[in-house]
Motif scaffolding. Structure first.
Motif, PDB file in Angstrom:
ATOM      1  N   ASP A 179       0.623  -1.178   0.048  1.00 43.34           N
ATOM      2  CA  ASP A 179      -0.170   0.125   0.175  1.00 43.34           C
ATOM      3  C   ASP A 179       0.862   1.178  -0.184  1.00 43.34           C
ATOM      4  OD1 ASP A 179      -2.647   1.273   0.309  1.00 43.34           O
ATOM      5  OD2 ASP A 179      -1.959   2.007   2.262  1.00 43.34           O
ATOM      6  N   ALA A 180       1.883   1.157   0.741  1.00 44.08           N
ATOM      7  CA  ALA A 180       2.827   2.406   0.728  1.00 44.08           C
ATOM      8  C   ALA A 180       3.523   2.562  -0.250  1.00 44.08           C
ATOM      9  CB  ALA A 180       3.777   2.118   2.169  1.00 44.08           C
ATOM     10  N   MET A 181       4.063   1.455  -1.085  1.00 40.14           N
ATOM     11  CA  MET A 181       4.623   1.852  -2.334  1.00 40.14           C
ATOM     12  C   MET A 181       3.540   2.141  -3.283  1.00 40.14           C
ATOM     13  SD  MET A 181       7.950   0.891  -1.938  1.00 40.14           S
ATOM     14  CE  MET A 181       8.476   0.676  -3.510  1.00 40.14           C
ATOM     15  N   MET A 182       2.335   1.714  -3.377  1.00 34.78           N
ATOM     16  CA  MET A 182       1.587   2.120  -4.237  1.00 34.78           C
ATOM     17  C   MET A 182       1.268   3.730  -4.124  1.00 34.78           C
ATOM     18  SD  MET A 182      -2.428   0.841  -5.073  1.00 34.78           S
ATOM     19  CE  MET A 182      -3.076   1.165  -3.436  1.00 34.78           C
ATOM     20  N   ARG A 183       0.931   4.274  -3.038  1.00 32.89           N
ATOM     21  CA  ARG A 183       0.850   5.684  -2.672  1.00 32.89           C
ATOM     22  C   ARG A 183       2.300   6.538  -3.147  1.00 32.89           C
ATOM     23  NH1 ARG A 183      -3.535   5.950   0.597  1.00 32.89           N
ATOM     24  NH2 ARG A 183      -3.897   4.132   1.428  1.00 32.89           N
TER      25      ARG A 183
ATOM     26  N   ILE B 171       0.845   1.610 -12.254  1.00 36.62           N
ATOM     27  CA  ILE B 171       1.092   1.644 -10.664  1.00 36.62           C
ATOM     28  C   ILE B 171       1.200   0.523 -10.094  1.00 36.62           C
ATOM     29  CG2 ILE B 171       0.457   2.900  -8.425  1.00 36.62           C
ATOM     30  CD1 ILE B 171      -1.195   4.783 -10.361  1.00 36.62           C
ATOM     31  N   ILE B 172       2.324   0.327  -9.067  1.00 40.01           N
ATOM     32  CA  ILE B 172       2.552  -0.971  -8.498  1.00 40.01           C
ATOM     33  C   ILE B 172       1.301  -1.224  -7.516  1.00 40.01           C
ATOM     34  CG2 ILE B 172       3.490   0.156  -6.508  1.00 40.01           C
ATOM     35  CD1 ILE B 172       5.568  -2.341  -6.473  1.00 40.01           C
ATOM     36  N   ASN B 173       0.898  -2.316  -7.267  1.00 41.66           N
ATOM     37  CA  ASN B 173      -0.161  -2.936  -6.321  1.00 41.66           C
ATOM     38  C   ASN B 173       0.449  -3.729  -5.279  1.00 41.66           C
ATOM     39  OD1 ASN B 173      -0.650  -5.134  -7.436  1.00 41.66           O
ATOM     40  ND2 ASN B 173      -2.174  -4.433  -8.879  1.00 41.66           N
ATOM     41  N   THR B 174      -0.481  -4.040  -4.329  1.00 35.84           N
ATOM     42  CA  THR B 174       0.030  -4.987  -3.305  1.00 35.84           C
ATOM     43  C   THR B 174       0.345  -6.638  -3.618  1.00 35.84           C
ATOM     44  OG1 THR B 174      -1.499  -3.990  -1.830  1.00 35.84           O
ATOM     45  CG2 THR B 174      -0.714  -5.836  -1.105  1.00 35.84           C
ATOM     46  N   GLN B 175      -0.568  -6.853  -4.898  1.00 34.46           N
ATOM     47  CA  GLN B 175      -0.243  -8.275  -5.510  1.00 34.46           C
ATOM     48  C   GLN B 175       0.981  -8.165  -6.137  1.00 34.46           C
ATOM     49  OE1 GLN B 175      -2.921  -9.747  -4.719  1.00 34.46           O
ATOM     50  NE2 GLN B 175      -1.892 -11.726  -5.090  1.00 34.46           N
TER      51      GLN B 175
ATOM     52  N   VAL C 221       9.899  -0.715  -9.786  1.00 35.77           N
ATOM     53  CA  VAL C 221       9.459  -0.443  -8.368  1.00 35.77           C
ATOM     54  C   VAL C 221       9.346  -1.711  -7.584  1.00 35.77           C
ATOM     55  CG1 VAL C 221       7.454   0.804  -7.122  1.00 35.77           C
ATOM     56  CG2 VAL C 221       7.867   1.356  -9.565  1.00 35.77           C
ATOM     57  N   THR C 222       9.083  -2.733  -7.955  1.00 33.29           N
ATOM     58  CA  THR C 222       8.599  -3.912  -7.615  1.00 33.29           C
ATOM     59  C   THR C 222      10.152  -4.481  -7.017  1.00 33.29           C
ATOM     60  OG1 THR C 222       6.751  -4.834  -9.147  1.00 33.29           O
ATOM     61  CG2 THR C 222       7.735  -6.478  -7.650  1.00 33.29           C
ATOM     62  N   TRP C 223      11.055  -4.473  -7.654  1.00 33.63           N
ATOM     63  CA  TRP C 223      12.409  -4.817  -7.337  1.00 33.63           C
ATOM     64  C   TRP C 223      12.676  -3.786  -6.111  1.00 33.63           C
ATOM     65  CZ3 TRP C 223      17.171  -1.942  -9.229  1.00 33.63           C
ATOM     66  CH2 TRP C 223      18.410  -2.582  -8.769  1.00 33.63           C
TER      67      TRP C 223
ATOM     68  N   GLY D 112     -13.751 -14.396 -11.433  1.00 34.34           N
ATOM     69  CA  GLY D 112     -15.113 -14.659 -11.224  1.00 34.34           C
ATOM     70  C   GLY D 112     -15.703 -13.448 -10.490  1.00 34.34           C
ATOM     71  N   VAL D 113     -15.082 -12.487 -10.015  1.00 34.49           N
ATOM     72  CA  VAL D 113     -15.645 -11.382  -9.284  1.00 34.49           C
ATOM     73  C   VAL D 113     -15.782 -10.274 -10.144  1.00 34.49           C
ATOM     74  CG1 VAL D 113     -15.400  -9.665  -7.237  1.00 34.49           C
ATOM     75  CG2 VAL D 113     -14.687 -12.371  -7.062  1.00 34.49           C
ATOM     76  N   GLU D 114     -16.987  -9.575 -10.133  1.00 36.89           N
ATOM     77  CA  GLU D 114     -17.256  -8.340 -11.113  1.00 36.89           C
ATOM     78  C   GLU D 114     -17.095  -7.020 -10.420  1.00 36.89           C
ATOM     79  OE1 GLU D 114     -20.336  -9.115 -13.562  1.00 36.89           O
ATOM     80  OE2 GLU D 114     -19.581 -10.892 -14.582  1.00 36.89           O
ATOM     81  N   THR D 115     -17.760  -6.957  -9.083  1.00 39.74           N
ATOM     82  CA  THR D 115     -17.751  -5.635  -8.640  1.00 39.74           C
ATOM     83  C   THR D 115     -17.356  -5.952  -7.196  1.00 39.74           C
ATOM     84  OG1 THR D 115     -20.094  -5.904  -8.344  1.00 39.74           O
ATOM     85  CG2 THR D 115     -19.476  -4.691 -10.251  1.00 39.74           C
ATOM     86  N   LYS D 116     -16.379  -5.336  -6.831  1.00 41.29           N
ATOM     87  CA  LYS D 116     -16.068  -5.259  -5.066  1.00 41.29           C
ATOM     88  C   LYS D 116     -14.931  -4.109  -5.354  1.00 41.29           C
ATOM     89  CE  LYS D 116     -15.084  -6.659  -1.185  1.00 41.29           C
ATOM     90  NZ  LYS D 116     -13.778  -5.524  -0.727  1.00 41.29           N
ATOM     91  N   PRO D 117     -14.874  -3.159  -4.446  1.00 40.25           N
ATOM     92  CA  PRO D 117     -13.556  -2.236  -4.427  1.00 40.25           C
ATOM     93  C   PRO D 117     -12.572  -2.863  -4.220  1.00 40.25           C
ATOM     94  CG  PRO D 117     -15.527  -1.431  -3.062  1.00 40.25           C
ATOM     95  CD  PRO D 117     -15.980  -3.011  -3.583  1.00 40.25           C
ATOM     96  N   SER D 118     -11.317  -2.809  -5.040  1.00 40.52           N
ATOM     97  CA  SER D 118     -10.257  -3.669  -4.549  1.00 40.52           C
ATOM     98  C   SER D 118      -9.638  -3.326  -3.499  1.00 40.52           C
ATOM     99  CB  SER D 118      -9.247  -3.353  -5.689  1.00 40.52           C
ATOM    100  OG  SER D 118      -7.802  -3.708  -5.427  1.00 40.52           O
ATOM    101  N   ASP D 119      -8.879  -4.442  -2.750  1.00 38.76           N
ATOM    102  CA  ASP D 119      -8.274  -4.171  -1.395  1.00 38.76           C
ATOM    103  C   ASP D 119      -7.124  -3.577  -1.603  1.00 38.76           C
ATOM    104  OD1 ASP D 119      -7.811  -7.734  -0.717  1.00 38.76           O
ATOM    105  OD2 ASP D 119      -7.002  -6.212  -2.418  1.00 38.76           O
TER     106      ASP D 119
END
Lengths: 164, 494
Positions: free
Chosen positions: B170-174, B189-193, B378-380, B482-489
């Protein structure tokens, strides 16, 4: 008189944050139920999410003060573990008075317009229109209020006796 | 005045060490004093500070942060139910033929528990309680046992999907978003995954090395260890241990590989452990009270830090220090590699006295955006940060894990002996760090973060639109199948 009032406040805070420890259970259950509700029943998963968000906000608003009461906040103890108990207690009281009281008071002042407007409108969740979003904002106010009251209680608490 | 933030950081460091006050109090105190000074000098506007409540509301409604108390709950349930002891006893027995059953089981327990524990300090407390007495009973020298507890407690820093990794993601994404606001480069943009997947291979190499090292060290003192480990678990314990370990691995694996949301997996883990506790009658009212108490205390401590870091970084940015650091770094003209090494060295120094969460909430938001304006991978950078943090926690005499272990083990430990016991592990970690530094390809990338054919955006407006588009795309990419709508964590709401 003041001492008695602060003792009552102390007990009320203990009661409030103690009761809030239970909130993590419904938060956990609701967020767990999201999956079957979404995947199997295809209904009410957003409601479960929103309700969990409300309870989570309330939980966090109490958790900070709870951690203060349990002395669980992270601190660098490299030098301070050598200090006398009275010195450490004095530093903690000075910190509460000089930092937490003014900060929490400012937070109450600065958040009041946002919180008051949200409560007046009984603001709903922006994405789902489910009711109760104003409670998330109210939780911030509660967070600041609890920090302020706890800091005042801590400042006036009698220092520990120095062990002989 | 732009460099004022450096003085703020220096003041935080000095006050943290000198006063021993809670880090969140020190952060808010320093932010308060400097913001009053800034307002008096006309550098900081009061209206900026009134933005703090809105930012804090963002924390309270964050989907990602909901995972935090749930992971802590899962860790507390594992600690207070007899599961940790059962896992250790069964692990020790299963690995007895290696001649290093106890130490390897302790390490394994660290791998399973550390991702869920609140912090390095919490992991040290658990493993000191569960593992250390049994290692003592098995004749493992005190310093070697303490070194093992130190290492096992820090594994949560690199083994996905630990709390540390979730929050660093999360911090890296910001930080990446801020860096792109400056460079206006057209980059995903990098994400948690990304951080989870990127950390997998280096964490695997590190685990293999640490396991081999533990086995080798234990074999050297095998006579005493083998002779005293006659504690044999019953078949019920075997079943419980196998089911528990499989369940935890499945949950953590599901989150790491993107099949499950971190929040839902943690909730499922908490509910499953709760039901197990009720069914096995081990979750009594007294135990439940302790679990709830620990969960709220750790959650409160972490959120206090998050709140304080939000206030602190806002004031720091109000002085323009983030842009000042970026200008200084690019003005030096050192290129990305030396600059990266300097920043990693700064992180390593800070990690000697700060916990992983303090590092992520306070130091990373300050040093990363300027660095990411220079370094594209960034991931590195995120994985290198994790490895540096973990290694720094283990450096005697001030490494955070070393200090915590010395405090939690209630008997004198020779610092020289502890240093000697830690040395092989530190060498292993430095090898992995050097390997990842030299070979960035070791960090797996799901979708490489690279420049798009469009190149850099032309204007601020275009840049903002591009970032919004990327955040929307990321929202779609982060959905489990299989998930269509849900704010991403992994999507910020601020």
């Amino acid at each position: 008189m003041l001492e008695r009032a602060l003792a009552i406040v102390d007990r009320l805070i203990a009661l409030a944050v103690g009761a809030a420890t239970l909130l993590v259970l419904p938060v956990s259950l609701l967020l767990f139920l999201q999956w079957p509700l979404r995947e199997i029943f295809q209904a009410y998963s957003r409601e479960a999410n929103d309700l969990a968000q409300l309870l989570f906000a309330l939980y966090v608003s109490c958790a900070i003060t709870y951690a203060t009461r349990k002395h669980a906040h992270l601190a660098a103890d490299v030098l301070a573990h050598r200090y006398r108990a009275t010195t450490r207690a004095g530093l903690a009281r000075a910190g509460a008075l000089a930092v937490l009281v003014p900060w929490a008071a400012f937070m109450l002042y600065a958040s009041w317009p946002i919180v008051a407007q949200s409560v007046r409108q009984l603001e709903a969740f922006p994405e789902t229109y489910n009711p109760g979003y104003f409670l998330v904002k109210l939780a911030l106010f509660a967070l600041a209020l609890l920090v302020l009251l706890q800091a005042l209680v801590d400042v006036t608490r009698k220092p520990p006796a120095e062990p002989r | 005045m732009s460099g004022t933030g450096i003085w703020m950081l220096a003041a935080v460091g000095a006050l943290l060490v000198a006063t021993g006050l809670p880090a969140w109090m020190v952060l808010i105190g320093v932010a308060l004093v400097f913001s009053i000074g800034g307002i008096a000098l006309g550098v900081v506007s009061l209206s900026l500070l009134t933005a703090i409540p809105a930012r804090l509301i963002g924390l309270l409604e964050s989907d990602l942060l909901q995972a935090l108390p749930l992971y802590v709950l899962m860790g507390a349930l594992l600690n207070h139910l007899p599961l940790a002891k059962t896992l250790y006893r069964v692990g020790g027995r299963a690995l007895a033929s290696t001649g290093a059953g106890g130490p390897l089981a302790g390490l394994g327990l660290g791998v399973l528990l550390a991702p869920m524990n609140g912090s390095v300090g919490a992991s040290v407390a658990t493993l000191s309680r569960v593992v250390q007495p049994r290692l003592d009973a098995e004749g493992v020298p005190g310093e070697r046992g303490a070194a093992l507890v130190c290492v096992a407690s820090t594994l949560g820093v690199v083994v996905p999907p630990s709390l540390v990794l979730i929050l660093l993601g999360d911090a890296m994404m910001r930080a990446h978003t801020e860096a792109l606001n400056i460079t206006r480069a057209s980059v995903r943009i990098i994400n948690t995954q990304d951080v989870f997947v990127g950390a997998l291979a280096p964490a695997g190499v590190l685990l293999a090395l640490v396991t081999a090292m533990t086995w080798w060290l234990a074999r050297r003192g095998a006579r005493s260890v083998a002779a005293r480990s006659a504690d044999s678990p019953g078949w019920r314990e075997w079943i419980v241990a196998v089911i528990t370990a499989s369940f935890i691995v499945a949950l953590l694996g599901g989150v790491t590989l993107g099949y499950l949301y971190a929040v839902e997996a943690a909730a499922a883990g908490g509910v499953a452990l709760f039901v197990f506790g009720l069914a096995s009658r081990t979750l009594t009212l007294a135990v439940l009270r302790e679990v709830l108490r620990d969960t709220m205390a750790i959650t409160g401590a972490l959120f206090a830090l998050l709140v304080a870091a939000t206030v602190f970084t806002l004031v720091l940015r109000a002085f323009g220090t983030d842009r000042w650091i970026a200008a200084v770094l690019s003005g030096l003209g050192w290129g990305e590699y030396p600059t990266l090494l300097v920043i990693l060295a700064v992180l390593a120094l800070c990690a000697l006295v700060l916990d992983a969460f303090e590092m992520i909430f306070v130091v990373v938001p300050v040093v990363m955006p300027p660095l990411l304006t220079l370094v594209n991978n960034v991931t590195w950078v995120a994985v290198l940060t994790l490895l540096v943090l973990q290694a720094s926690f283990l450096v005697p005499p001030f490494g955070y894990a070393v200090l915590m272990v010395r405090n939690s083990i209630k008997r004198p430990l020779s610092m020289r002996g502890l240093t000697r016991a830690l040395l092989p592990y530190l060498v292993a970690q430095l090898c992995v760090l050097a390997l990842v530094l030299a070979e960035p390809a070791l960090v797996w990338q799901r979708n490489p973060i690279e420049l798009s054919p469009g190149g850099a955006a032309k204007s601020e407006e275009e840049g903002r639109e591009m970032l919004e588009r990327q955040l929307d795309e990321q929202l779609d990419q982060n959905q489990p199948e299989g998930v269509e709508t849900k704010p991403s964590d992994a999507t910020p709401k601020q």
